[in-house]
Each structure stands twice: as structure tokens, then as C-alpha cells.
Design a protein around this motif. Structure first.
Motif, PDB file in Angstrom:
ATOM      1  N   UNK A 217      15.313  35.244  34.048  1.00  0.00           N
ATOM      2  CA  UNK A 217      14.475  34.397  34.885  1.00  0.00           C
ATOM      3  C   UNK A 217      15.226  34.053  36.166  1.00  0.00           C
ATOM      4  N   UNK A 218      14.466  33.635  37.173  1.00  0.00           N
ATOM      5  CA  UNK A 218      15.089  33.119  38.387  1.00  0.00           C
ATOM      6  C   UNK A 218      14.585  31.713  38.650  1.00  0.00           C
TER       7      UNK A 218
ATOM      8  N   UNK B  52      18.925  31.013  44.959  1.00  0.00           N
ATOM      9  CA  UNK B  52      18.390  31.536  43.708  1.00  0.00           C
ATOM     10  C   UNK B  52      19.505  31.586  42.683  1.00  0.00           C
ATOM     11  N   UNK B  53      19.109  31.354  41.448  1.00  0.00           N
ATOM     12  CA  UNK B  53      20.028  31.549  40.330  1.00  0.00           C
ATOM     13  C   UNK B  53      19.257  32.293  39.250  1.00  0.00           C
ATOM     14  N   UNK B  54      19.898  33.260  38.635  1.00  0.00           N
ATOM     15  CA  UNK B  54      19.269  33.958  37.522  1.00  0.00           C
ATOM     16  C   UNK B  54      19.914  33.483  36.235  1.00  0.00           C
ATOM     17  N   UNK B  55      19.092  33.471  35.179  1.00  0.00           N
ATOM     18  CA  UNK B  55      19.542  32.966  33.894  1.00  0.00           C
ATOM     19  C   UNK B  55      18.681  33.565  32.778  1.00  0.00           C
ATOM     20  N   UNK B  56      19.152  33.368  31.581  1.00  0.00           N
ATOM     21  CA  UNK B  56      18.396  33.798  30.412  1.00  0.00           C
ATOM     22  C   UNK B  56      18.669  32.817  29.281  1.00  0.00           C
ATOM     23  N   UNK B  57      17.781  32.820  28.310  1.00  0.00           N
ATOM     24  CA  UNK B  57      18.023  32.018  27.124  1.00  0.00           C
ATOM     25  C   UNK B  57      18.969  32.788  26.218  1.00  0.00           C
ATOM     26  N   UNK B  58      19.936  32.080  25.646  1.00  0.00           N
ATOM     27  CA  UNK B  58      20.834  32.669  24.664  1.00  0.00           C
ATOM     28  C   UNK B  58      20.547  32.062  23.301  1.00  0.00           C
TER      29      UNK B  58
ATOM     30  N   UNK C 272      21.546  34.170  47.214  1.00  0.00           N
ATOM     31  CA  UNK C 272      20.269  34.339  47.918  1.00  0.00           C
ATOM     32  C   UNK C 272      19.478  35.450  47.227  1.00  0.00           C
ATOM     33  N   UNK C 273      18.416  35.896  47.881  1.00  0.00           N
ATOM     34  CA  UNK C 273      17.569  36.944  47.308  1.00  0.00           C
ATOM     35  C   UNK C 273      18.368  38.195  46.945  1.00  0.00           C
ATOM     36  N   UNK C 274      19.484  38.426  47.598  1.00  0.00           N
ATOM     37  CA  UNK C 274      20.312  39.615  47.346  1.00  0.00           C
ATOM     38  C   UNK C 274      20.773  39.732  45.906  1.00  0.00           C
ATOM     39  N   UNK C 275      20.897  38.619  45.198  1.00  0.00           N
ATOM     40  CA  UNK C 275      21.386  38.685  43.810  1.00  0.00           C
ATOM     41  C   UNK C 275      20.400  39.390  42.891  1.00  0.00           C
ATOM     42  N   UNK C 276      19.155  39.521  43.319  1.00  0.00           N
ATOM     43  CA  UNK C 276      18.149  40.131  42.462  1.00  0.00           C
ATOM     44  C   UNK C 276      18.337  41.628  42.313  1.00  0.00           C
TER      45      UNK C 276
END
Length: 101
Positions: free
Chosen positions: A58-59, A71-77, A94-98
Motif C-alpha cells: 500500500x501507499x 509517499x511511504x509504502x508499507x504492507x501488513x505483516x 516522493x513518487x519515484x519510490x513507486x
């Protein structure tokens, strides 16, 4: 209280942010945690959505002031405590992390 961990790449990304950008992220995370505690229905202002072509990732988007949105990306563990969400922070910037969430 939700539990979390940060991948090494997230930590490296975070260190590259300015102190002001880091402060804005911490403010955003406070709202994110409130929503997790309330059952995981995120307020519209956090702009939480799935990352396309990255299953389970997710972002979270917020204003970093002048310039592009943060932006930060993450997931459930796996839950470390029964019934408590566990978040794994993956990237921040920023958007570049995607390109490699």
C-alpha cells in the motif's frame, strides 16, 4: 497500539529526507495509527491505496510542503500480538519510490 518494523531501504530513504519532511511524516503516521486503532478504515486525507503490480503493498500520501507529495509504502505483516495490526514500512520519499515499492 499497532506494531511496526522498517526495512533497511526505508531507513535509508528516511535519512535522506529533510528534518521538516520527517516531521510531516511523523504527523501523518500519528493519524495513520489512530485509524489503525479504530479498525483500519483510513481517512480520505491519508490517501491510502494499493500499489499497482505490487501484491499486498500500500501507499500513504501526504504533503511535504513545497514540492512533490510525500509517499511511504508499507504492507501488513504477521501480527506480533493477536488482534493487533503489524505494519512493515518499505519505502519513503516522493513518487519515484513507486518504481521499487
Amino acid at each position: 497500539m499497532p506494531t511496526y518494523e522498517a526495512l533497511p531501504r526505508f531507513t535509508t530513504d528516511l535519512d535522506r529526507l529533510t528534518p521538516e519532511q520527517q516531521r510531516r511524516f511523523r504527523q501523518t503516521v500519528a493519524a495513520f495509527v489512530e485509524d489503525l486503532r479504530a479498525g483500519g478504515r483510513f481517512r480520505a486525507g491519508l490517501r491510502v491505496k494499493r500499489v499497482q503490480r505490487a501484491s499486498g503493498v500500500y501507499e500513504l500520501t501526504w504533503s511535504m510542503g513545497a514540492g512533490p507529495a510525500g509517499r511511504a509504502t508499507w504492507q501488513y505483516g504477521p501480527a506480533l500480538r493477536p488482534g493487533t495490526p503489524h505494519v512493515i514500512w518499505r519505502r519513503i520519499g516522493t513518487h519515484d519510490i513507486l518504481t521499487g515499492p
